[in-house]
Design an enzyme around this catalytic site. Structure first.
Site, mmCIF file in Angstrom:
data_model
loop_
_atom_site.group_PDB
_atom_site.id
_atom_site.type_symbol
_atom_site.label_atom_id
_atom_site.label_comp_id
_atom_site.label_asym_id
_atom_site.label_seq_id
_atom_site.Cartn_x
_atom_site.Cartn_y
_atom_site.Cartn_z
ATOM 1 N N ARG A 137 18.412 25.019 48.756
ATOM 2 C CA ARG A 137 19.696 24.756 48.078
ATOM 3 C C ARG A 137 20.150 23.337 48.403
ATOM 4 N NH1 ARG A 137 23.054 28.923 46.493
ATOM 5 N NH2 ARG A 137 24.148 27.177 45.550
ATOM 6 N N CYS A 139 18.626 35.612 46.266
ATOM 7 C CA CYS A 139 19.561 34.487 46.425
ATOM 8 C C CYS A 139 20.397 34.613 47.697
ATOM 9 C CB CYS A 139 20.438 34.361 45.195
ATOM 10 S SG CYS A 139 21.328 35.867 44.783
HETATM 11 N N1 CP Z 1 23.288 32.411 47.131
HETATM 12 C C1 CP Z 1 24.539 31.982 47.268
HETATM 13 O O1 CP Z 1 25.116 31.371 46.381
HETATM 14 O O2 CP Z 1 25.118 32.286 48.470
HETATM 15 P P1 CP Z 1 26.637 32.097 48.864
HETATM 16 O O3 CP Z 1 27.440 33.121 48.122
HETATM 17 O O4 CP Z 1 26.662 32.307 50.347
HETATM 18 O O5 CP Z 1 27.064 30.703 48.504
HETATM 19 N N1 NVA Z 2 25.514 37.929 41.855
HETATM 20 C C1 NVA Z 2 26.054 37.556 43.134
HETATM 21 C C2 NVA Z 2 25.451 36.278 43.606
HETATM 22 C C3 NVA Z 2 25.904 35.835 44.963
HETATM 23 C C4 NVA Z 2 25.318 34.515 45.367
HETATM 24 C C5 NVA Z 2 27.562 37.441 43.028
HETATM 25 O O1 NVA Z 2 28.040 36.887 42.032
HETATM 26 O O2 NVA Z 2 28.257 37.910 43.922
#
Ligand code: CP
Ligand code: NVA
Length: 302
Positions: A290, A262
């Site tokens: 996204r 992600c």
């Molecule tokens: N994957 C994701 O949600 O990235 P950000 O924390 O940069 O929004």
């Molecule tokens: N598991 C991570 C996801 C970031 C997009 C967090 O919550 O920091």
């Protein structure tokens, strides 16, 4: 009646498929220069209590591409930082805005906001769930693989917010999900129980990453310490060291398997530089999607 997206459980399988189809349509049409000003004149608010690169920018650009506008707010800018109740914030912001995205710590805060708001509320990540991430990941998988039929996803690492959203998605759509997590960091029992009661999907919690990837179409990982868990990062590194997507683990998966993350990634921790930069990694297409999935989501909810 307004609809919210707090978790993937808020959507039916048909609604998920419809969002993915519409997102793909808008992505395909972008290259032919077609505009989709379906939200012209509408205003989306974004409240971010945690940092973000992808979620913030993809929501803002999604809204602009639909002809709408955004108001971005950090908690620090708002009276919630001085204990104004969520319930009051929700009712006030509902008078100005047409939709609201919130990223915060406690999932209950988002539930309270959604309960009192008269506009659609979208969860942009809480400690428990990250639905927009997994919905757009499904778009990426469908785009690359051609369909979501007979899908097998292997989650390697922490049983965290993104893992929880994968469990919800597997139960809703009925695919196979292996979660390889250290015993101390399993997904929440309540979420696994809910999935079991849904009766769809085959969800297996294991402790051996190689067993998880043996028949996987997708290998997925995320940081070992999420936002808000920074103080545990060193301790977690020791516990998670064998839950890394590296060249050896990738070799244990089918040759067609793709690698998703992600992002943001910690190279050398949950994933090696060689794998994330390698030919099976689709992480930047994944990040791009996204925006398209959220265009479809905003168009539908607003
Ligand atoms: N994957 C994701 O949600 O990235 P950000 O924390 O940069 O929004
Ligand atoms: N598991 C991570 C996801 C970031 C997009 C967090 O919550 O920091």
């Amino acid at each position: 009646m307004k609809r919210d997206l707090l978790t993937i459980r808020d959507l039916s399988a048909e609604e998920i498929h419809r969002l993915i189809r519409r997102a793909q349509e808008m992505k395909d049409e972008r290259h032919s220069g077609k505009l989709h000003p379906t939200l012209s004149g509408r205003i989306l608010g974004l409240i971010f209590v945690k940092p973000s690169t992808r979620t913030r920018v993809s929501f803002e650009t999604a809204m602009y591409r639909l002809g709408g506008r955004c108001v971005f707010m950090t908690a620090h800018d708002l009276q919630i930082s001085r204990q104004e109740p969520m319930a009051d914030t929700a009712r006030v912001l509902s008078r100005y805005l047409d939709g609201l995205v919130i990223r915060t710590f406690a999932h209950e805060d988002v539930e309270e906001l959604a309960h009192y708001a008269t506009i659609p509320v979208i969860n942009g990540l809480t400690d428990r769930f990250h639905p927009c991430q997994v919905l757009s990941d499904l778009l990426t998988i469908q785009e690359k693989r051609g369909s979501l039929e007979n899908l097998c996803v292997a989650w390697i690492g922490d049983g965290n917010n993104v893992a929880h959203s994968w469990i919800n998605a597997a139960a809703r759509l009925g695919f196979t999900l292996y979660l390889a997590c250290p015993r101390e960091y399993l997904p929440e029992k309540e979420i696994l129980e809910w999935a079991k009661n849904e009766g769809r999907g085959a969800i297996h919690v294991v402790h051996d990453p190689k067993a998880a990837v043996a028949s996987a179409d997708v290998l997925y990982t995320d940081v070992w310490a999420s936002m808000g868990q920074e103080a545990e990062a060193e301790e977690r590194k020791k516990i998670f060291h064998s839950f890394q997507i590296n060249e050896e683990l990738l070799a244990a998966a089918p040759a067609h398997a793709m690698v998703l993350h992600c992002l943001p990634a910690h190279r050398g921790e949950e994933i090696t530089d060689g794998v994330i930069e390698g030919p099976q990694s689709v992480v930047f297409d994944q990040a791009e999607n996204r925006m398209f999935l959220q265009m479809a989501l905003l168009e539908w909810l607003m």
